[in-house]
Design an enzyme around this catalytic site. Structure first.
Site, short mmCIF file in Angstrom:
data_model
loop_
_atom_site.label_atom_id
_atom_site.label_comp_id
_atom_site.label_asym_id
_atom_site.label_seq_id
_atom_site.Cartn_x
_atom_site.Cartn_y
_atom_site.Cartn_z
N SER A 12 -20.54 -43.92 -11.97
CA SER A 12 -21.00 -45.04 -12.79
C SER A 12 -20.14 -45.08 -14.05
O SER A 12 -19.68 -44.03 -14.51
CB SER A 12 -22.46 -44.84 -13.20
OG SER A 12 -22.84 -45.78 -14.19
N TYR A 25 -28.28 -39.17 -17.55
CA TYR A 25 -27.69 -39.98 -16.48
C TYR A 25 -26.16 -40.02 -16.64
O TYR A 25 -25.42 -39.78 -15.69
CB TYR A 25 -28.26 -41.39 -16.50
CG TYR A 25 -27.68 -42.30 -15.43
CD1 TYR A 25 -28.09 -42.18 -14.12
CD2 TYR A 25 -26.73 -43.26 -15.75
CE1 TYR A 25 -27.55 -43.00 -13.13
CE2 TYR A 25 -26.19 -44.09 -14.79
CZ TYR A 25 -26.61 -43.94 -13.47
OH TYR A 25 -26.08 -44.76 -12.50
#
Length: 118
Positions: A12, A25
């Site tokens: 990501s 994250y």
């Protein structure tokens, strides 16, 4: 995995842009990038390619409950002016897994409409 295979890691852009409130994250996605680079070296003797696909905001069911304000705020950060489509991520993954990318390894392909470049 057999000789000449291809691994496509899903990361990501959160792994390198830094997003308040998403530290864990982001760190986990940064780890994916690191694994990909390490495995590129470790598996090259077997002809196995390892690449990372790092999407930005993609219009998936996860965004169904997001407010219009959040959607507009995110979209304003994307130079192409829209969220990505799942099909665009799938096409990039297919490319990295295919023989069409036979000379690509250790790379990170951002599918983010330019968001990480701003």
């Amino acid at each position: 995995m057999s000789e000449g295979g291809s691994i496509v890691m899903i990361g990501s852009i959160a792994g390198f842009i830094g997003t308040a409130g998403y530290g864990v994250y982001g760190a986990s996605k940064a780890a994916v990038r690191s694994y990909s680079r390490t495995w590129t070296r470790e598996l090259s003797g077997k002809g196995i390619r390892v690449n990372t696909l790092s999407p930005g905001p993609i219009d998936t069911p996860m965004f169904d409950d997001v407010s219009d304000e959040v959607r507009k705020t995110l979209t304003a950060l994307i130079p192409l002016g829209r969220l990505g489509k799942p099909e665009e991520v799938a096409a990039a993954a297919f490319f990295l897994a295919s023989d069409e990318s036979s000379y690509i390894t250790g790379a990170e392909l951002c599918i983010d409409g330019g968001m990480s470049q701003v």
